[in-house]
Design an enzyme around this catalytic site. Structure first.
Site, PDB file in Angstrom:
ATOM      1  N   THR A 117     -74.312 -55.693 -40.748  1.00 28.69           N
ATOM      2  CA  THR A 117     -75.320 -56.034 -39.748  1.00 28.69           C
ATOM      3  C   THR A 117     -76.613 -56.572 -40.350  1.00 28.69           C
ATOM      4  O   THR A 117     -77.521 -56.963 -39.612  1.00 28.69           O
ATOM      5  CB  THR A 117     -75.665 -54.795 -38.899  1.00 28.69           C
ATOM      6  OG1 THR A 117     -76.134 -53.758 -39.781  1.00 28.69           O
ATOM      7  CG2 THR A 117     -74.462 -54.300 -38.125  1.00 28.69           C
ATOM      8  N   LYS A 118     -76.719 -56.593 -41.666  1.00 30.79           N
ATOM      9  CA  LYS A 118     -77.980 -56.944 -42.309  1.00 30.79           C
ATOM     10  C   LYS A 118     -78.091 -58.447 -42.551  1.00 30.79           C
ATOM     11  O   LYS A 118     -77.119 -59.198 -42.430  1.00 30.79           O
ATOM     12  CB  LYS A 118     -78.125 -56.186 -43.634  1.00 30.79           C
ATOM     13  CG  LYS A 118     -78.110 -54.672 -43.475  1.00 30.79           C
ATOM     14  CD  LYS A 118     -79.234 -54.186 -42.569  1.00 30.79           C
ATOM     15  CE  LYS A 118     -79.356 -52.669 -42.514  1.00 30.79           C
ATOM     16  NZ  LYS A 118     -78.279 -52.009 -41.787  1.00 30.79           N
ATOM     17  N   VAL A 119     -79.309 -58.894 -42.895  1.00 27.90           N
ATOM     18  CA  VAL A 119     -79.574 -60.305 -43.162  1.00 27.90           C
ATOM     19  C   VAL A 119     -78.631 -60.840 -44.240  1.00 27.90           C
ATOM     20  O   VAL A 119     -78.087 -61.940 -44.128  1.00 27.90           O
ATOM     21  CB  VAL A 119     -81.053 -60.490 -43.586  1.00 27.90           C
ATOM     22  CG1 VAL A 119     -81.294 -61.880 -44.146  1.00 27.90           C
ATOM     23  CG2 VAL A 119     -81.970 -60.215 -42.406  1.00 27.90           C
ATOM     24  N   PHE A 120     -78.447 -60.069 -45.289  1.00 22.60           N
ATOM     25  CA  PHE A 120     -77.478 -60.380 -46.341  1.00 22.60           C
ATOM     26  C   PHE A 120     -76.509 -59.218 -46.424  1.00 22.60           C
ATOM     27  O   PHE A 120     -76.914 -58.055 -46.350  1.00 22.60           O
ATOM     28  CB  PHE A 120     -78.179 -60.553 -47.690  1.00 22.60           C
ATOM     29  CG  PHE A 120     -77.232 -60.567 -48.857  1.00 22.60           C
ATOM     30  CD1 PHE A 120     -76.519 -61.708 -49.158  1.00 22.60           C
ATOM     31  CD2 PHE A 120     -77.027 -59.422 -49.613  1.00 22.60           C
ATOM     32  CE1 PHE A 120     -75.620 -61.717 -50.207  1.00 22.60           C
ATOM     33  CE2 PHE A 120     -76.141 -59.420 -50.664  1.00 22.60           C
ATOM     34  CZ  PHE A 120     -75.427 -60.570 -50.969  1.00 22.60           C
ATOM     35  N   HIS A 122     -74.949 -53.755 -45.575  1.00 20.96           N
ATOM     36  CA  HIS A 122     -74.037 -53.551 -44.454  1.00 20.96           C
ATOM     37  C   HIS A 122     -73.887 -54.853 -43.668  1.00 20.96           C
ATOM     38  O   HIS A 122     -74.775 -55.714 -43.682  1.00 20.96           O
ATOM     39  CB  HIS A 122     -74.579 -52.437 -43.543  1.00 20.96           C
ATOM     40  CG  HIS A 122     -73.659 -52.079 -42.424  1.00 20.96           C
ATOM     41  ND1 HIS A 122     -73.788 -52.612 -41.167  1.00 20.96           N
ATOM     42  CD2 HIS A 122     -72.589 -51.244 -42.370  1.00 20.96           C
ATOM     43  CE1 HIS A 122     -72.848 -52.115 -40.383  1.00 20.96           C
ATOM     44  NE2 HIS A 122     -72.103 -51.284 -41.095  1.00 20.96           N
TER      45      HIS A 122
END
Length: 352
Positions: A165-168, A163
């Site tokens: 909002t995630k780091v990747f 998603h």
């Protein structure tokens, strides 16, 4: 963008095209795992994981998570059972998990909260002892390693989120990490309606495929992810330097931990702090600083789950206390130092 031009030229927009195949191979190399099934989002990945094992009974899970964890259990036709969490990691407490096991229990779904590893050894021992499946919601744990090994290789299956909002990320998306090629191929079929070939449908699958556009976004982002994690770690380090000695605050994720990804910077606001957590949350809002009470409320307090016997507050004291005190400060790779210094000043001295 060259990757988009390749998609237009191929005239394949979805259904496991060349871009998705390249993305899957690149992820496999980066994560150092062999068997990956790419899906359209992590929630559906969790559903497929439970469907792969035919789980329709009870699944012991954490009330301290994003609601998708328990929703996936319900959508798969099973029932969540909430266990309490460890006061240090805020992940499932193996002792509490074992105390919740009944003849109806079929699986454990644990969450690597904020990317911090669960007690994988303790949970694995309980799963072996009681003949349970062990599935990890690893939505926060992209690239995390434990004892030098990929965290997503733990358990029977692990599910990642891509998603935005995630780091990747790939805008939207996710992946299921499998231990064997045979299981990967079954999950691939489940993700494509259960289709084996143009005349054979062998299982009751779903449409959880990732499009070529999302795969291209993932391919574009992957070469940058180490740089992104390093930048996030620097932001977390500045928070730690400015806040770790503030009375009444506990910073949960020390920066610079080998193998961690600095997904979030959560703090616990204790009784010694000058104001309660919610007051600090609103004080930050007054300064246009948008922190998150992540995770509050507990999943077990939500109306669709609060009547479950395992949702009783008396059985989840650590999760409840943590949910009432947790606050995640803004963290992203290009957080400006001036803006971050302002955040640190407000949190360190909220009464001025």
């Amino acid at each position: 963008m060259p990757l988009l031009e390749e998609i237009w030229q191929s005239r394949i927009l979805t259904n496991g095209g060349v871009m998705l195949q390249r993305f899957e191979a690149a992820l496999s190399r980066y994560l150092n795992v062999e068997h990956i099934t790419i899906v359209s989002n992590a929630s559906l990945g969790l559903v497929l994981a439970l469907r792969e094992f035919g789980i329709t009974g009870e699944v012991i899970t954490s009330p301290f998570s994003f609601v998708a964890t328990s929703h996936a259990i319900r959508w798969a036709g099973a029932e969540p059972v909430f266990a309490d969490i460890d006061p240090l990691t805020l992940n499932l407490d193996p002792a509490s998990v074992e105390a919740r096991i009944t003849p109806k229990t079929q699986a454990i779904m644990a969450v690597h909260c904020y990317g911090a590893p669960c007690d994988t050894e303790g949970l694995a021992e309980i799963a072996r002892k009681h003949g349970l499946r062990l599935i990890y919601d690893a939505a926060h744990a992209f690239g995390v390693r434990k004892a030098g090994k990929p965290l997503v290789a733990e358990g029977d299956l692990s599910i990642l989120s891509f998603h935005a909002t995630k780091v990747f990320h790939s805008f939207e998306g996710g992946a299921i990490i499998s231990p064997t090629r045979e299981m990967k191929l079954r999950l691939d079929r489940l993700a494509n309606f259960g289709i084996e070939d143009e005349v054979t449908v062998s299982s009751t699958g779903l449409n959880t495929k990732m499009s070529e556009l999302h795969a291209a976004m993932g391919l574009a982002m992957l070469p940058k992810v180490d740089e992104i994690i390093e930048a996030r770690d620097q932001v977390a380090g500045r928070y730690w330097s400015g806040l770790s000695q503030v009375q009444g605050l506990r910073c949960l994720c020390p920066p610079g931990q080998k193998g961690h990804n600095s997904y979030a910077f959560p703090i616990l606001v204790g009784p010694e702090y000058p104001m309660p957590r919610d007051a600090l949350y609103h004080r930050l809002r007054e300064h246009n600083i948008y922190a998150r009470r992540y995770f509050y409320p507990l999943i077990s307090d939500m109306p669709m789950y609060q009547m479950l016997p395992s949702a009783a507050p008396a059985g989840l004291p650590i999760a409840r206390r943590s949910a009432e005190r947790i606050l995640c400060l803004p963290l992203y790779p290009d957080l400006d130092r001036v803006a971050q210094d302002k955040i640190i000043r407000v949190v360190a001295d909220p009464c001025h």
